[in-house]
Design an enzyme around this catalytic site. Structure first.
Site, PDB file in Angstrom:
ATOM      1  N   SER A 228     -10.980 -82.508  57.928  1.00 56.10           N
ATOM      2  CA  SER A 228     -10.702 -81.720  56.729  1.00 56.10           C
ATOM      3  C   SER A 228     -11.238 -82.456  55.517  1.00 56.10           C
ATOM      4  O   SER A 228     -11.123 -83.678  55.433  1.00 56.10           O
ATOM      5  CB  SER A 228      -9.196 -81.481  56.564  1.00 56.10           C
TER       6      SER A 228
ATOM      7  N   TYR B 168     -13.952 -73.926  69.401  1.00 57.92           N
ATOM      8  CA  TYR B 168     -13.674 -75.362  69.390  1.00 57.92           C
ATOM      9  C   TYR B 168     -13.904 -76.015  70.754  1.00 57.92           C
ATOM     10  O   TYR B 168     -13.908 -75.346  71.800  1.00 57.92           O
ATOM     11  CB  TYR B 168     -12.238 -75.621  68.928  1.00 57.92           C
TER      12      TYR B 168
ATOM     13  N   HIS C 144     -15.006 -80.477  57.301  1.00 59.36           N
ATOM     14  CA  HIS C 144     -14.980 -79.021  57.304  1.00 59.36           C
ATOM     15  C   HIS C 144     -15.503 -78.442  55.981  1.00 59.36           C
ATOM     16  O   HIS C 144     -15.342 -79.056  54.920  1.00 59.36           O
ATOM     17  CB  HIS C 144     -13.561 -78.517  57.540  1.00 59.36           C
TER      18      HIS C 144
ATOM     19  N   HIS D 266     -21.109 -74.862  58.249  1.00 59.31           N
ATOM     20  CA  HIS D 266     -19.707 -74.494  58.425  1.00 59.31           C
ATOM     21  C   HIS D 266     -19.032 -74.201  57.093  1.00 59.31           C
ATOM     22  O   HIS D 266     -17.820 -74.383  56.944  1.00 59.31           O
ATOM     23  CB  HIS D 266     -18.946 -75.562  59.202  1.00 59.31           C
TER      24      HIS D 266
END
Length: 838
Positions: A360, A600, A310, A194
């Site tokens: 995050s 998602y 992420h 990712h």
């Protein structure tokens, strides 16, 4: 009577004769008995320590050199020493069961310039160079008794897995011949780390192709070819070995960027994961590690980890290619094993994503860059002007003006360190037991799928659609225009977007009802011109080896969505395979986004809030429940006695040969007047202090002419003499370049040995060995077009010298490829002046 041989063997023989055989001694030797007894006693005193060493020495060496020998669970002997390979020999059972294991790694770096980066969906984010090469890391696990029972788990330094890429890999495997016939849809997982910092233009569906101006064959083939090479290397390295698994906490590497939505999950459910102030359950802090060890010599082959954060440490204004924080973590781990005598020379470290959806790496939170000094609003991530554009999340070193590179390296380090701790601690790892390796894969159509929830309620999924908050982006990468998270919709955005949405495809009344409460911005699942915009057919896949179960998710499951999915699978495994699990509890992990990117997967409660994650949950409020329902229905295929494959389901399209492409190719390259390719335009400073940057500018050519996979565009070389030791290479300096350097050294030494009279003549006064290359985070390659009309360009190579860089004399080298008007491509090189690092 035979004459006795003289020498020390006689008293030793007689001593043992007397001890073990109790033979009657001859009369004529009786007078020597006291002497013999004394000699025997002396000999026993001397040889007893030797006997002890002979018995114990194998254990000592096994303890030191075979780390798999002492692998055991947390309930094992706690007196074990910490440290790589310092494990005691505790017997075969403590190693777990034997499997066929293989690991492999290969370069998948695509075009690093003139291609849109994949992740932030910003058409202006065009590649200008390379900070770190991208890789495919392949991990194969097989059953030695049933070699066809195996799976291969790929970790690509890409934004996600993809349908077209997966098709390309499977097609390539078929072409490799019968040795690769056991690999197919059922046992191949193509996952992405990712990273938002890799080249795009390789995905199968139209929506992600829009910002990249279409589909680029070079970008696509770089991934497919590299992935195939990594699988081939893993396959060719297959050998019996042992697996062990464990978990630890990784703190400071993730936060929840949509806490407002997470808090809408039931309080009782959230409380189960609220352990402490540092581990409050809002994100998963667990890092799970699977260790691969070869049986024949005990060397560790690699590790495969799962942790959720992420790939957005490097920010949206970055234009350099890298593997983001997981690329850093893998780099650091592999570098750390170079001097590890317990690690194989081709050690591979894979850092796979987990339930990443609402996480995050920008752990200082989201702040408004508008002069107010305030955090972004909790509900919708807006600032004082009511918009999202000035709301930006901050990493650990957000003040550094480096597009997030420093923060990225730190977040990678914060994943590497706990992973390395697990690797070094046998008492934290449990052996994998269960001589079976199983897998299933099914293509499932999520459009109008009807099923029952656990409470008996009948529900339905919908054709894919994206909500208004999807266009708002996140605090990691805010969207454009006037969209906001949570309260985004037709009433809070410009009427223009209603018109645009309707022109593309106005959702039907049934579609609106199906997706409620999501206000539909893009009805992508029902848009088929010129080909599908996004998938309706998804991949459902699970792997099982012993007590370890890997859910392979095509979408980004949020923290709570991943927990529910894993818990459901764990309960089903425990129920279905109670007799197969022995005393081992199932270890369930979730990896992805894999195989085909389906955006998602949020919980129903998070879906209600309609922040970015809920708006990007494609198939309506029951998306997660549908994934769980189909997964559980296929679990019997993971039985140890199962010899069947799951039904394939409806095949999604492969658009790799029909996709649009508006990306111009390279026409030609030319050097400026009175210059040649590789000439130095601006040279290095003569003296550089450690920690400072050193740069050189060269006459360049377009890097798209040659991707130089398994090689480099830029290298740092260190000056050594024949009497100097080879410089330490904490860096990932090219093994090929190092090999060539060593061959030059050997040739020089050979020449020197021919005649002592020519020693001074044959010594090479300047022998350069590479110590940094494209794989190293701190060596940066930048390309800039100086004239479109004249087709001229420049390359800047910068070494951000590390604090641990060795003092000495260095130089920078550039390797390029120029394209003529006739289309011919020619290699060239450039070399900077020398500089001292002090």
């Amino acid at each position: 009577m035979h004459a006795e041989k003289a020498g020390p063997s006689r008293p030793l023989r007689d001593c043992f004769r007397g001890i073990w055989y109790q033979r009657r001694r001859r009369t004529e030797e009786a007078i020597e008995e006291p002497k013999r007894r004394a000699a025997c006693l002396a000999i026993m005193v001397l040889i007893l320590p030797v006997l002890i060493l002979v018995v114990l020495l194998p254990s000592v060496f096994t303890q030191k050199w075979t780390p798999w020998a002492g692998i055991r669970g947390s309930t094992g002997n706690t007196g074990e020493k910490a440290g790589a390979g310092q494990h005691s020999l505790t017997g075969e059972g403590h190693r777990g069961d034997l499997y066929l294991l293989g690991v492999g790694k290969a370069d998948i770096t695509g075009p690093c310039v003139e291609i849109n980066l994949m992740g932030y969906a910003d058409p202006n984010q065009i590649g200008t160079g390379l900070r770190q090469r991208l890789y495919s890391r392949a991990f194969i696990v097989g059953d030695p008794d049933r070699p066809s029972d195996r799976f291969v788990y790929l970790v690509l330094d890409t934004q996600s897995g993809d349908t077209a890429v997966r098709y390309g890999i499977l097609s390539g495997l078929q072409k490799l011949g019968p040795d690769f016939a056991d690999y197919g849809h059922h046992n191949l997982a193509v996952t992405g780390t990712h990273s938002h910092s890799g080249p795009g233009a390789w995905l199968n569906y139209l929506l992600p192709q829009i910002t990249s101006k279409g589909f680029d064959k070079q970008s696509y083939e770089a991934i497919v070819d590299g992935a195939l090479l990594s699988i081939r290397r893993a396959h060719e390295s297959l050998a019996p070995g042992y697996l062990s698994v464990g978990s630890t906490k990784a703190f400071g590497a993730n936060i929840n960027r949509s806490l407002f939505a997470y808090l809408n999950n039931p309080e009782k459910e959230r409380a189960r994961y609220n352990v402490s102030a540092e581990d409050d359950g809002s994100v998963e802090k667990d890092l799970t590690l699977l260790k691969f060890s070869r049986a024949s010599d005990g060397l560790n082959l690699g590790v495969l980890t799962w942790f959720a954060t992420h790939g957005t440490s490097v920010l949206g204004n970055n234009t350099l290619i890298s593997g983001d924080n997981k690329g850093v973590a893998a780099y650091l781990f592999e570098e750390s094993t170079k001097d590890d005598k317990n690690a194989d020379g081709n050690f591979v470290a894979g850092f796979s994503q987990a339930n990443v959806g609402d996480t995050s790496p920008n752990v200082l939170g989201a702040w408004c860059e508008d002069g107010t000094g305030q955090m972004c609003s909790f509900e919708n991530s807006t600032c004082s002007d009511g918009k999202t554009q000035k709301c930006h999340a901050r990493g650990p070193f957000f003040r550094a003006n480096d597009e997030g590179a420093s923060s990225c390296f730190e977040i990678g380090k914060r994943q590497f360190e706990p992973a390395r701790m697990l690797y070094d601690r046998a008492d934290k790892l449990s052996p994998i037991r269960g001589r079976f390796v199983k897998s299933f894969h099914n293509f499932h159509n999520m459009s109008h799928f009807t099923f029952q929830l656990p409470n008996g309620t009948e529900v339905e999924t919908c054709p894919a659609a994206l909500g208004y908050s999807f266009a708002a982006g996140t605090s990691d990468g805010p969207g454009a225009f006037d969209f906001t998270q949570h309260d985004g919709g037709p009433n809070t955005t410009s009427p223009v977007w209603q018109v645009v949405s309707g022109l593309l495809k106005a959702p039907s009344k049934e579609q609106k009802q199906c997706h409620f409460p999501k206000p539909i911005l893009l009805d992508v699942g029902e848009m088929t011109s010129p080909y599908l915009w996004t998938p309706n057919v998804v991949d459902i896949q699970v792997f099982r080896v012993g007590q370890l179960v890997i859910i392979v998710s095509p979408g980004e499951a949020t923290t709570m969505a991943g927990r529910r999915w894993k818990n459901a699978v764990s309960n089903e495994i425990s129920t279905l395979f109670l007799n197969e699990m022995s005393s081992e509890s199932p270890v369930v992990v979730l990896g992805g986004p894999a195989n085909s990117y389906t955006h998602y997967i949020a919980t129903e409660e998070e879906y209600e809030i309609q922040r970015y994650e809920g708006a990007s949950t494609l198939y309506g409020p029951h998306t997660l429940a549908a994934y769980i329902n189909v997964t559980l229905s296929l679990m019997p295929y993971l039985s140890a006695s199962s010899n069947r494959k799951a039904p394939p389901g409806p095949s999604p399209p492969d658009n790799s040969n029909r996709s649009l492409n508006f990306i111009p190719g390279v026409v030609y390259d030319r050097p400026p007047l009175f210059k040649s390719f590789g000439d130095v335009v601006t040279d290095v400073e003569s003296v550089v202090r450690r920690g400072e940057h050193v740069s050189a500018v060269f006459v360049g050519a377009n890097p798209r002419n040659n991707l130089r996979q398994e090689s480099s565009y830029a290298v740092v070389e260190k000056l050594v003499t024949n009497s100097s030791p080879t410089p330490a290479t904490h860096s990932g300096a090219s093994q090929e370049l190092l090999r060539k350097g060593r061959e030059q050294d050997e040739q020089t030494a050979s020449d020197n040995s021919r005649s002592t009279s020519t020693i001074e003549e044959s010594l090479t006064p300047k022998q350069w060995l590479p110590v940094r290359d494209d794989r190293d985070w701190h060596l940066v390659f930048r390309w800039r077009r100086t004239s479109e009309l004249l087709a001229t360009s420049e390359v800047t190579i910068t070494w951000e010298t590390e604090d641990w860089a060795e003092p000495g004399t260095y130089r920078l080298r550039y390797f390029g490829d120029a394209k003529s008007l006739a289309g011919a491509i020619a290699e060239f090189e450039g070399t900077s002046g020398e500089f001292e690092v002090v």
